[in-house]
Design a protein around this motif. Structure first.
Motif, PDB file in Angstrom:
ATOM      1  N   PRO B 218       0.809  -1.235   0.000  1.00 13.15           N
ATOM      2  CA  PRO B 218       0.000   0.000   0.000  1.00 13.15           C
ATOM      3  C   PRO B 218       0.838   1.279   0.000  1.00 13.15           C
ATOM      4  O   PRO B 218       0.469   2.257  -0.666  1.00 13.15           O
ATOM      5  N   GLU B 219       1.986   1.284   0.689  1.00 17.11           N
ATOM      6  CA  GLU B 219       2.779   2.518   0.728  1.00 17.11           C
ATOM      7  C   GLU B 219       3.379   2.833  -0.633  1.00 17.11           C
ATOM      8  O   GLU B 219       3.505   3.995  -1.014  1.00 17.11           O
ATOM      9  N   LEU B 220       3.747   1.775  -1.352  1.00  9.72           N
ATOM     10  CA  LEU B 220       4.321   1.988  -2.685  1.00  9.72           C
ATOM     11  C   LEU B 220       3.252   2.550  -3.626  1.00  9.72           C
ATOM     12  O   LEU B 220       3.493   3.523  -4.367  1.00  9.72           O
ATOM     13  N   ALA B 221       2.045   1.978  -3.571  1.00  8.05           N
ATOM     14  CA  ALA B 221       0.953   2.478  -4.419  1.00  8.05           C
ATOM     15  C   ALA B 221       0.610   3.925  -4.058  1.00  8.05           C
ATOM     16  O   ALA B 221       0.453   4.785  -4.951  1.00  8.05           O
ATOM     17  N   ALA B 222       0.538   4.219  -2.779  1.00  7.65           N
ATOM     18  CA  ALA B 222       0.221   5.591  -2.352  1.00  7.65           C
ATOM     19  C   ALA B 222       1.322   6.556  -2.761  1.00  7.65           C
ATOM     20  O   ALA B 222       1.056   7.697  -3.166  1.00  7.65           O
ATOM     21  N   GLY B 223       2.571   6.083  -2.692  1.00  9.52           N
ATOM     22  CA  GLY B 223       3.721   6.936  -3.026  1.00  9.52           C
ATOM     23  C   GLY B 223       3.699   7.360  -4.487  1.00  9.52           C
ATOM     24  O   GLY B 223       3.830   8.553  -4.810  1.00  9.52           O
ATOM     25  N   VAL B 224       3.528   6.404  -5.405  1.00 10.05           N
ATOM     26  CA  VAL B 224       3.564   6.778  -6.819  1.00 10.05           C
ATOM     27  C   VAL B 224       2.337   7.621  -7.176  1.00 10.05           C
ATOM     28  O   VAL B 224       2.431   8.548  -7.993  1.00 10.05           O
ATOM     29  N   ARG B 225       1.187   7.342  -6.538  1.00 13.69           N
ATOM     30  CA  ARG B 225       0.008   8.178  -6.808  1.00 13.69           C
ATOM     31  C   ARG B 225       0.220   9.595  -6.280  1.00 13.69           C
ATOM     32  O   ARG B 225      -0.202  10.568  -6.919  1.00 13.69           O
ATOM     33  N   ALA B 226       0.910   9.720  -5.169  1.00 17.30           N
ATOM     34  CA  ALA B 226       1.166  11.055  -4.624  1.00 17.30           C
ATOM     35  C   ALA B 226       2.103  11.844  -5.534  1.00 17.30           C
ATOM     36  O   ALA B 226       1.935  13.055  -5.730  1.00 17.30           O
ATOM     37  N   ILE B 227       3.104  11.149  -6.114  1.00 15.49           N
ATOM     38  CA  ILE B 227       4.026  11.842  -7.036  1.00 15.49           C
ATOM     39  C   ILE B 227       3.273  12.290  -8.282  1.00 15.49           C
ATOM     40  O   ILE B 227       3.449  13.413  -8.766  1.00 15.49           O
ATOM     41  N   ALA B 228       2.403  11.405  -8.797  1.00 16.50           N
ATOM     42  CA  ALA B 228       1.641  11.763  -9.998  1.00 16.50           C
ATOM     43  C   ALA B 228       0.745  12.974  -9.722  1.00 16.50           C
ATOM     44  O   ALA B 228       0.561  13.837 -10.593  1.00 16.50           O
ATOM     45  N   ALA B 229       0.209  13.040  -8.510  1.00 14.83           N
ATOM     46  CA  ALA B 229      -0.666  14.161  -8.162  1.00 14.83           C
ATOM     47  C   ALA B 229       0.120  15.450  -8.022  1.00 14.83           C
ATOM     48  O   ALA B 229      -0.375  16.541  -8.337  1.00 14.83           O
TER      49      ALA B 229
END
Lengths: 359, 359
Positions: B218-229
């Motif tokens: 979950p942290e990896l998924a949240a991390g890349v989504r946060a960068i994209a945002a």
């Protein structure tokens, strides 16, 4: 040991060394190269070997296009000691011209002619043989040094030795010169112990050589003597000189006439004909890969053979035995010691494809 | 054939290609090279293969040090289509970031991820397989293309295929991903016809991939989504991302959960792992020597193998079979196809000797 009075070195510097491509080129022939990484070129090594006997009495005969490079490599010689041939006329004209020049400078002098592109690691033993040859030559003989064969070579001519010459430690009459033999004949020569390799090393009074030449090729003898008398006539006379090797012009007929003596030469000798030959002359390598150049430029992984690193680049070899890699700034050769003779075919192919600029 | 609506190409461009030294270097990795002399680099070839399906909807993820070179090679992509990783975080972070960027730009989009340094000569068959994979992926599956094996390779992982998927011409359930096998196991895989090579080609809705990732990492998924945002957070978030391959992070657990589909890929595929592999990809040579570069730069006498003439110099090979010669301006490699894997040892040796400038 002192110098030998009245002894002059003559060094014919010719031949391209085609089988040492891409190190050797038409414009940078074998004799101008430091093939073994000794710090001295083959030409310089040849003169170095003679100097303890001759002092500065050395004459080099070379093609006009190489005269400047020869003079640069031998600054101890005066410019008049480098004789430039306007065009190649084979070895008799070259050595004959040198003999004629020496004859005028020092009547009665003995010359010793030694090719510029051979390697003789044991210079002391070489000089001992030459000293004896000079003493024999003072009596008017044509003396040749015959290298004691170590294997049944088919790439050299041979000299058949006869009776010992009274009054000298090792000199013997030379019965005949024989052409390169086939392998059966070479094996028989080796077993007989009567035959020596003809390494093209001649020691003879300059005047005696020209007098012998005058018997069989009078115009050639007169021509070189005329050039020596008036160097300005070189360009006129040279093109008309007969193109013949010293062996055929003088050595063979003189042997038939009983005028040739051979001094056995008990030293290692190599004409560095190809990369296989070169690899035998190099100091033993620390690992399986022999390197000419900086070993730090070579990365060998499970590989054995010879690398010449002369291109200023990294050379890496992985998983090959008996490999030869020769790296130069504008060409790289990859072959094996077993196929080293066939490097000549690369030069032929380059010429045929119009790339003589690389040969 | 038309483009595929809502389909995006994702091209992870990483890996040095150590066994292709001296062509490939850390600063000039395999994917930036035109290894086959086609006129296009592997990266360009990968994008060219996708463009008929994606148009300009292609995102490349690469190391920061290569981002400029990638953008230069792909001028048709906007600068925002080249994602620069501040440091390598393995394939899940790279593909995950691309998925997150696509997810924001085009919710519901399907991505297809294809490594930048593979070769697929038959682009039409490739695209036919991808079209089917995209249709399967629209239903939320994680789809992988499984290359039909041609020999019992031990250098690739395998995918075990299960039952056919109803409604699609070739798609099958993927039962499991298996690691690189030993040769007995690889032989059994080949004989069973149940196993396909895992070429790392994934087709999946961007959102579905990230949702799967969120289940197990979950942290990896949240991390890349946060960068994209908020791309400005890249340098903050990136170093903390988990370093894991997409196979381990998502593909293997998803297969175990019955969520993966494999589309058999009946096309030739090669990861160009070494010079032996490269030589199989080249057009048949006129003679026994295959040449990359200008054949006029190569002189082969009785020699067979591969010459890469990339040094601007003459390369001559005499009397060697199965030889590989790779000539570059600052290094030359000599090896055989049989030993091509061991070229890596040269790179290791150069690093160990402080010559990382050559690697």
């Amino acid at each position: 040991m002192p110098e030998v009075d009245g002894f002059w070195g003559v060094v014919p510097a010719g031949g391209a060394g085609t089988r040492l491509w891409p190190l050797s080129r038409a414009a940078r022939p074998k004799f101008l190269l430091d093939l073994t990484g000794s710090g001295r070129t083959l030409l310089q090594g040849t003169v170095d070997r003679l100097t303890p006997l001759t002092g500065d009495r050395v004459v080099v005969v070379t093609g006009a296009s190489h005269a400047e490079a020869v003079a640069e490599q031998l600054p101890q010689l005066g410019a008049d000691r480098v004789l430039a041939e306007p065009a190649p006329r084979d070895s008799m004209a070259a050595i004959g011209l040198a003999a004629a020049v020496v004859e005028r400078a020092d009547p009665g002098a003995v010359i010793g002619s030694f090719a510029a592109d051979h390697v003789i690691p044991d210079a002391e033993t070489f000089r001992t043989a030459v000293r004896e040859a000079v003493e024999v030559a003072r009596d008017g003989h044509l003396v040749t040094l015959g290298v004691e064969p170590t294997h049944p070579a088919t790439g050299f001519g041979y000299i058949r030795a006869g009776d010992a010459l009274t009054g000298f430690p090792t000199a013997r009459r030379a019965r005949e010169f024989v052409e390169k033999p086939d392998v059966e004949r070479a094996t028989a020569y080796l077993a007989s112990r009567e035959y020596l390799w003809n390494a093209g090393m001649f020691v003879v009074r300059a005047g005696a050589l020209l007098d012998l030449l005058a018997q069989w090729h009078p115009e050639l003898a007169a021509g070189v003597r005329a050039i020596a008398a008036d160097p300005e006539r070189l360009d006129d006379i040279w093109p008309g000189l007969e193109k013949i090797a010293i062996d055929h012009a003088v050595a063979e007929p003189a042997a038939a006439a009983g005028r040739v003596v051979v001094v056995p030469a008990p030293f290692g000798w190599d004409d560095v004909g190809d990369f296989a030959s070169l690899s035998t002359l190099l100091p033993a390598a620390e690992g399986p890969m022999t390197v000419v150049g900086d070993p730090a430029d070579v990365t060998a992984v499970d590989a054995e053979g010879l690398v010449v690193a002369a291109g200023g680049r990294r050379v890496a070899v992985v998983g090959l035995d008996d490999v030869v890699v020769v790296d130069t700034p504008d060409a790289v050769l990859v072959t094996t010691r077993a196929r080293a003779q066939d490097v000549k075919q690369v030069v032929d192919a380059l010429k045929a494809s119009g790339r003589s600029d690389l040969t």
